[in-house]
Motif scaffolding. Structure first.
Motif, short mmCIF file in Angstrom:
data_model
loop_
_atom_site.label_atom_id
_atom_site.label_comp_id
_atom_site.label_asym_id
_atom_site.label_seq_id
_atom_site.Cartn_x
_atom_site.Cartn_y
_atom_site.Cartn_z
N LYS A 74 0.83 -1.20 0.00
CA LYS A 74 0.00 0.00 0.00
C LYS A 74 0.87 1.25 0.00
CE LYS A 74 -3.65 -2.44 2.30
NZ LYS A 74 -3.04 -3.71 2.61
N TYR A 88 0.33 8.37 1.11
CA TYR A 88 0.15 9.67 0.46
C TYR A 88 0.39 10.81 1.44
CZ TYR A 88 -1.70 7.41 -3.67
OH TYR A 88 -1.82 6.65 -4.81
N VAL A 95 -8.63 0.98 -8.41
CA VAL A 95 -7.85 1.34 -7.23
C VAL A 95 -8.75 1.42 -6.00
CG1 VAL A 95 -6.21 3.02 -6.29
CG2 VAL A 95 -6.38 2.71 -8.76
N GLY A 123 -5.22 3.36 -1.78
CA GLY A 123 -4.49 3.60 -3.03
C GLY A 123 -3.88 2.35 -3.64
N TYR A 155 1.01 16.32 -4.45
CA TYR A 155 0.83 15.12 -3.64
C TYR A 155 2.11 14.30 -3.75
CZ TYR A 155 -4.08 16.23 -3.35
OH TYR A 155 -5.26 16.86 -3.09
N ARG A 195 3.56 10.53 -3.33
CA ARG A 195 3.20 9.13 -3.13
C ARG A 195 4.47 8.36 -2.81
NH1 ARG A 195 -0.44 6.80 -7.50
NH2 ARG A 195 1.35 7.05 -8.87
N ASN A 223 5.99 4.95 -2.54
CA ASN A 223 5.70 3.58 -2.98
C ASN A 223 6.63 2.58 -2.30
OD1 ASN A 223 3.71 4.24 -4.96
ND2 ASN A 223 5.38 5.03 -6.22
N THR A 273 -4.77 10.83 1.67
CA THR A 273 -5.13 9.50 1.16
C THR A 273 -5.27 9.57 -0.35
OG1 THR A 273 -7.46 10.01 1.29
CG2 THR A 273 -6.49 8.92 3.20
N TYR A 274 -5.36 8.41 -0.95
CA TYR A 274 -5.58 8.38 -2.39
C TYR A 274 -6.92 9.04 -2.71
CZ TYR A 274 -6.15 6.83 -7.16
OH TYR A 274 -6.33 6.84 -8.51
N GLN A 275 -7.87 8.86 -1.80
CA GLN A 275 -9.19 9.44 -2.03
C GLN A 275 -9.10 10.97 -2.17
OE1 GLN A 275 -12.32 7.82 0.30
NE2 GLN A 275 -13.70 9.52 -0.05
N TYR A 291 -7.68 11.66 -5.57
CA TYR A 291 -8.68 11.37 -6.60
C TYR A 291 -9.79 12.44 -6.60
CZ TYR A 291 -11.81 8.55 -9.52
OH TYR A 291 -12.62 8.10 -10.54
#
Lengths: 251, 521
Positions: free
Chosen positions: B6, B9, B68, B73, B156, B158, B160, B187-189, B192
């Motif tokens: 996971k 972010y 996703v 994410g 943002y 990320r 990884n 968060t990925y949210q 997005y």
């Protein structure tokens, strides 16, 4: 899950180079792929710049599944993971002797990995020991790299004899020629006689100094030099192997 | 045994690049920059946000369609997809696992391209002393169009993970946090949502169900107007999409909104002036009628595969001409209806309707005697009435239920269902859900029965009008076979009616209804 061992009784025939390049090609076409470095020399681990966790040892390897799973590391390439070899693997044979069914140990130990990896490669040490027997049971295909020389062919025969003697499935064994040099008459004659015949794959890997440079690149040749002759040959070999696996009757 | 890695972010207020960002921070890794990437990110969801509602995002980037998990994410499905289509169905995707995941999100609704944003991704690999990558850090910026909200972070980050290097990841995250430009974990949210905001898309902005929150003390006239305005919104939301023929559910939702409108008008008596009421009732009935053929054709075409499979393999292909004919008819019908949707008449009608609903209405004891009744009182009495009617009519049904009886009961059930949905906001959600669930079982039985009857009749009349030529023999026999198969299916459903009704007509359901009514006693 398909398991493919790169195995030879003889050393220096291109086991690690083949395992690393084929595993890389598998990770691209059939992701994700795991490569298990079973050789205490840790050559494939070195190629990927991976050192095992401090607490990882042959004992953990023999415990299997979860212990193996926790020690898998991601390589620098997407969808390609590696279980590094530890120097303690040199004791694997002695430790295997103490196990209940040593021949089936590896097969049982990787059982739970099948949900994650469609392809697992074993990079084996050069000898014929209890660990090798465990690899034979655990593998669907045993790929044997051979330099086109009489000595190589002799060890190939020895392997076949061993399989017959132990009533193992000889259909798993597939030889293929590596380090082929066209200028050598013996290479040409042997390749002509055996390549593509029963128990041999058609594709040959030519001698290419780029393969030796993998130690400098520390990466699969197909990732960094995909257009050199050996990389092209590995690509062809992988396709031939995939074809072979797809058309093989299931037992 | 399977774990997916996971990413983490963060948002930062500094976009100058990571080496600058880390200046002065003691970081135990060397950073290796990868070539800067500019990528187009296409976002997809169904019109009614099925993916978003299940906490999923569907994005197409670098010729790969990724499903996703919005919460963390992580990628849960991925498949190659070369072009960015305007819309697609799960079965248009190549990778099987992704297809089945998309199917669990939506079977009937197409995934529509919500918008596309240009992003810039700067990547650095964090290398250990062996020059092995232990994590990668991406700086994601939305280049175009810009998110509207100026408060959003500029970029943002990320982080990884690489499998087997959790401690290194933790160290790197700590280093990020210690920087003054670090503005917080995200968060990925969030990312997005910013992407959707950039393309002016508001997640969850459409639902075919009425979402009006009624006040129990308001007059029923005000509440009815609120409800009718909300169904009008659904009508408007769907009308521009119907001509595009993307999926069948635009028309379906449109029709349901019309039926809901008609149902309110028919069931709430004495709250609107009778002259106006009968005019609108008539107009909505006609509007609904205009879509009947189109919906029927949609249903047959959706069932094409099922119809084929009802026949022995040798008889299947001769059905092709039936479906081709249907497709042509559908095309024609859609053209006609789309033309109507674009007409001045239609526009004017809905405009008048809206002005009527929004206009001043002075209640008149003669023409609108019930207009001032309390919403909760009307809700309880009308639901009670509709429920009793279902029970009474259901109990009257003979041992072998007739077609007419079942058709009539289906309509009674629909009316009750609409009422329950209209007044949903007045009742405890849990109890209401249980009531609806029980009613749904009965409705499914009746729905399947009526659908099978209609289909059978349609095919039979199609067969009767078929020209008697030698060429038509295989086709006619396939149609005949299909009619028989549908007949048999329908009779099985008919036999199970009483069981379905009994699950609704029982003490437990009665208690649930009483619980609803007691709320406003």
């Amino acid at each position: 899950m398909k398991t493919i061992a790169l195995y030879s009784i003889k050393g220096g025939v291109g086991k690690t180079a083949s395992a690393v390049n084929l595993a890389y090609l598998s990770s691209v076409s059939e992701p994700p792929t795991l490569i298990c470095d079973l050789d205490p020399q840790g050559a494939s681990s070195f190629y990927f710049r991976i050192v095992p966790n401090k607490k990882y040892s042959s004992k953990k390897f023999l415990k299997g599944n979860k212990k193996i799973y926790d020690n898998i590391k991601g390589t620098d390439f997407d969808n390609l993971d590696l279980l590094p070899a530890d120097f303690s693997y040199r004791n694997l044979d002695i430790e295997l002797l103490e196990e209940k069914k040593p021949q089936k140990k590896l097969k049982n130990n990787i059982k739970e990995l099948n949900t994650e990896y469609p392809f697992i490669f074993f990079d084996c040490p050069p000898n014929l020991t209890l660990l090798s027997e465990s690899v034979f049971t655990a593998s669907d295909v045993i790929l044997v790299p051979l330099i086109p020389t009489t000595l190589s062919l002799r060890t190939f025969e020895q392997l076949l004899d061993f399989f017959k003697e132990c009533k193992l499935d000889t259909a798993k064994i597939k030889g293929f020629f590596t380090m082929f040099e066209r200028r050598k008459a013996m290479h040409r004659e042997i390749v002509e006689e055996y390549s593509g015949k029963k128990r041999f794959l058609r594709q040959i890997i030519p001698y290419n100094s780029e393969v030796e440079k993998m130690g400098i690149y520390r990466a699969p040749l197909n990732a960094v030099r995909p257009n050199v002759p050996a990389a092209i040959a590995y690509q062809e070999l992988w396709e031939e192997l995939m074809n072979e696996i797809e058309h093989r009757p299931t037992k | 045994m399977r774990t997916s890695l996971k990413p983490e972010y963060f948002s930062i207020s500094d976009t100058s690049g990571l080496p600058e960002f880390f200046k002065g921070v003691d970081i135990p890794f060397s950073l290796q920059a990868e070539p800067l990437k500019k990528e187009l990110l296409h976002c997809y969801d169904t019109f009614d946000w099925k993916a978003w509602n299940k906490k999923n995002a569907i994005v197409l980037c670098c010729q790969r369609l990724n499903l996703v998990d919005l919460k963390n994410g992580s990628e849960i499905g991925s498949s190659p997809l070369r072009k960015a289509p305007q819309s697609f169905f799960p079965e248009d995707i190549a990778e099987e696992k992704t297809v089945s995941m998309l199917k669990t999100l939506s079977r009937l609704r197409a995934f529509i391209r919500l918008g596309s944003v240009k992003t810039e991704i700067a990547t650095w690999r964090a290398l250990d002393e062996n020059q092995k990558t232990v994590a990668s850090i991406e700086l994601l910026s939305i280049l175009q169009p810009k998110p509207s909200n100026a408060q959003k972070p500029l970029a943002y980050v990320r982080l990884n993970p690489v499998r087997g290097y959790p401690k290194e990841l933790e160290t790197l995250a700590e280093c990020l946090k210690s920087n003054p430009a670090y503005s917080g974990k995200t968060t990925y949210q969030d990312f997005y949502t910013a992407v959707l905001d950039a393309v002016s898309s508001v997640p969850g902005s459409y639902s075919s169900k009425p979402s009006v929150k009624l006040k129990p003390g308001n007059t029923i006239q005000d509440s009815a107007r609120e409800l009718l305005l909300s169904t009008l919104e659904v009508i408007h939301a769907n009308e521009s999409w119907i001509p595009k023929n993307i999926d069948t559910e635009f028309l379906h939702d449109y029709r349901v909104a019309i039926r809901r409108t008609r149902s309110i008008l028919a069931q709430l008596k004495g709250i609107f002036p009778p002259n106006e009421l009968s005019r609108y009732k008539q107009a909505f009935r006609e509007l609904g009628k205009r879509t009947n053929n189109l919906r029927d054709q949609d249903v047959y075409l959706l069932q094409a595969e099922r119809f084929r499979n009802l026949l022995p393999a040798a008889m299947r292909d001769s059905l092709d001409s039936f479906f081709t004919d249907l497709r042509n008819q559908h095309k024609k019908e859609l053209r006609t209806f789309s033309k109507y949707l674009g007409s001045e008449n239609y526009r004017q009608f809905l405009q008048e309707w809206e002005s009527f609903l929004k206009g001043n209405m002075s209640p008149d004891p003669d023409t609108t005697p019930d207009a001032l009744r309390k919403t909760s009182d009307v809700a309880v009495s009308s639901i009670k009435k509709a429920w009793k009617k279902v029970i009474r009519h259901g109990r009257d049904i003979s041992r072998v239920a007739t077609d007419t009886e079942l058709h009539a009961l289906r309509i009674d059930c629909k009316k009750l269902r609409y009422l329950l949905e209209f007044y949903a906001s007045l009742f405890p959600a849990k109890t209401l859900q249980m009531v609806i669930r029980q009613l749904k079982t009965l409705q499914e039985n009746l729905g399947v029965f009526v659908d099978l009857s209609v289909q059978q009749n349609y095919l039979y009349s199609y067969l009767s009008n078929l020209e008697c030529t030698a060429d038509n023999i295989p086709f006619a026999s396939s149609l005949g076979g299909l009619v028989t198969a549908l007949y048999n299916e329908r009779e099985t459903v008919r036999m199970s009616f009483h069981d379905a009704f009994d699950t609704f007509d029982r003490q437990e359901t009665e208690e649930l209804f009483n619980e609803l009514f007691n709320k406003h006693r």
